[in-house]
Scaffold this motif. Sequence first.
Motif, short mmCIF file in Angstrom:
data_model
loop_
_atom_site.label_atom_id
_atom_site.label_comp_id
_atom_site.label_asym_id
_atom_site.label_seq_id
_atom_site.Cartn_x
_atom_site.Cartn_y
_atom_site.Cartn_z
N ILE A 17 0.87 -1.18 0.00
CA ILE A 17 0.00 0.00 0.00
C ILE A 17 0.91 1.22 0.00
CG2 ILE A 17 -1.77 1.28 1.26
CD1 ILE A 17 -2.58 -1.48 2.49
N VAL A 18 0.72 2.08 -0.99
CA VAL A 18 1.59 3.25 -1.14
C VAL A 18 0.85 4.49 -0.64
CG1 VAL A 18 2.90 4.67 -2.76
CG2 VAL A 18 2.76 2.18 -3.10
N TRP A 19 1.51 5.21 0.24
CA TRP A 19 0.97 6.42 0.85
C TRP A 19 1.78 7.64 0.43
CZ3 TRP A 19 -3.20 6.34 4.26
CH2 TRP A 19 -3.61 5.07 4.69
N VAL A 20 1.09 8.75 0.26
CA VAL A 20 1.71 10.05 0.05
C VAL A 20 1.11 10.98 1.09
CG1 VAL A 20 1.96 12.01 -1.51
CG2 VAL A 20 2.10 9.70 -2.41
N SER A 21 1.99 11.69 1.76
CA SER A 21 1.55 12.60 2.82
C SER A 21 1.14 13.96 2.27
CB SER A 21 2.70 12.79 3.82
OG SER A 21 2.36 13.79 4.77
N ALA A 22 0.25 14.61 3.00
CA ALA A 22 -0.07 16.01 2.71
C ALA A 22 1.19 16.86 2.78
CB ALA A 22 -1.12 16.52 3.69
N VAL A 23 2.16 16.43 3.57
CA VAL A 23 3.45 17.12 3.67
C VAL A 23 4.12 17.17 2.29
CG1 VAL A 23 5.78 17.03 4.69
CG2 VAL A 23 3.79 16.39 6.07
N THR A 24 4.05 16.07 1.56
CA THR A 24 4.67 15.99 0.24
C THR A 24 3.99 16.95 -0.74
OG1 THR A 24 5.49 13.76 0.54
CG2 THR A 24 5.05 14.44 -1.73
N VAL A 25 2.68 16.99 -0.73
CA VAL A 25 1.95 17.90 -1.62
C VAL A 25 2.27 19.34 -1.26
CG1 VAL A 25 -0.34 18.62 -2.44
CG2 VAL A 25 0.12 16.19 -1.98
N TRP A 26 2.36 19.61 0.02
CA TRP A 26 2.71 20.95 0.51
C TRP A 26 4.12 21.34 0.06
CZ3 TRP A 26 4.67 21.72 6.09
CH2 TRP A 26 4.78 23.08 6.40
N GLU A 27 5.08 20.42 0.22
CA GLU A 27 6.46 20.70 -0.17
C GLU A 27 6.56 20.94 -1.68
OE1 GLU A 27 10.97 18.86 0.25
OE2 GLU A 27 9.27 17.59 0.79
N ILE A 28 5.91 20.12 -2.47
CA ILE A 28 5.93 20.30 -3.93
C ILE A 28 5.34 21.65 -4.30
CG2 ILE A 28 4.89 19.49 -6.10
CD1 ILE A 28 5.12 16.61 -4.90
N THR A 29 4.22 22.01 -3.70
CA THR A 29 3.54 23.27 -3.99
C THR A 29 4.44 24.46 -3.67
OG1 THR A 29 1.39 22.27 -3.58
CG2 THR A 29 1.51 24.68 -3.45
N ILE A 30 5.05 24.44 -2.50
CA ILE A 30 5.92 25.55 -2.10
C ILE A 30 7.12 25.67 -3.03
CG2 ILE A 30 7.56 26.30 -0.31
CD1 ILE A 30 5.47 25.35 1.76
N LYS A 31 7.80 24.56 -3.27
CA LYS A 31 9.02 24.61 -4.09
C LYS A 31 8.71 24.95 -5.55
CE LYS A 31 11.85 21.98 -0.96
NZ LYS A 31 12.64 20.79 -0.70
N TYR A 32 7.59 24.46 -6.07
CA TYR A 32 7.19 24.80 -7.43
C TYR A 32 6.88 26.30 -7.52
CZ TYR A 32 4.80 24.59 -11.93
OH TYR A 32 4.42 24.79 -13.24
N SER A 33 6.17 26.82 -6.52
CA SER A 33 5.81 28.25 -6.49
C SER A 33 7.04 29.14 -6.42
CB SER A 33 4.90 28.54 -5.30
OG SER A 33 3.68 27.85 -5.43
N PHE A 62 -0.90 11.50 -8.25
CA PHE A 62 -0.94 10.57 -7.12
C PHE A 62 -2.28 9.84 -7.08
CE2 PHE A 62 2.07 13.65 -4.71
CZ PHE A 62 3.19 13.06 -5.28
N ARG A 63 -3.36 10.58 -7.35
CA ARG A 63 -4.69 9.95 -7.39
C ARG A 63 -4.77 8.92 -8.52
NH1 ARG A 63 -7.37 15.29 -5.74
NH2 ARG A 63 -7.88 14.83 -3.57
N GLN A 64 -4.28 9.29 -9.69
CA GLN A 64 -4.31 8.37 -10.83
C GLN A 64 -3.50 7.10 -10.55
OE1 GLN A 64 -2.90 10.75 -14.11
NE2 GLN A 64 -4.89 11.68 -14.48
N ALA A 65 -2.43 7.24 -9.80
CA ALA A 65 -1.58 6.10 -9.46
C ALA A 65 -2.22 5.21 -8.39
CB ALA A 65 -0.20 6.58 -8.99
N GLY A 66 -3.27 5.71 -7.74
CA GLY A 66 -3.94 4.93 -6.72
C GLY A 66 -3.30 5.01 -5.35
N TYR A 67 -2.45 6.01 -5.14
CA TYR A 67 -1.81 6.16 -3.84
C TYR A 67 -2.83 6.63 -2.81
CZ TYR A 67 2.57 6.28 -6.56
OH TYR A 67 3.60 6.00 -7.41
N ARG A 68 -2.63 6.25 -1.58
CA ARG A 68 -3.47 6.73 -0.49
C ARG A 68 -2.86 8.00 0.07
NH1 ARG A 68 -5.44 1.37 2.80
NH2 ARG A 68 -6.19 0.26 0.96
#
Length: 131
Positions: free
Chosen positions: A37-53, A70-76
């Motif tokens: 089961i593959v998980w992605v944290s809200a921390v990761t989305v937050w980090e990507i958003t900040i660094k991309y911005s 992440f949704r398309q990949a089926g990650y939780r």
Amino acid sequence: MEVMDLLLDTHVALWAITDDPELPEKAREAILSSRNIVWVSAVTVWEITIKYSLGKKHMPISGKQALQYFRQAGYRFLAIEPEHAASVQNLPNHHQDPFDRLLVAQALTEPLRLMTRNAMISRYNKTIILI
């Protein structure tokens, strides 16, 4: 093969959804295995958003794009809970990156197996998977 709940560090999550050759084959197999089961944290989305911005060169996609992939990949998705934030206090001071420290705290609190290439992160606990 052991069944695992994998929490992906931000760079591992990005490599996985962009099919980056930096992702080692063994890690790719673990992420793609239907047994894990593959998980992605809200921390990761937050980090990507900040660094991309901020226009960081190593951030190839926006937070919104990452979320879609992440949704398309089926990650939780793993939300940030108050217990996660509070448990950061118990971590040794191996380094000061707030994103990494919160990911480690989440992995240890849940528990999940955090997958990273960052050797500094792997120093926190033997359950962290260094790729």
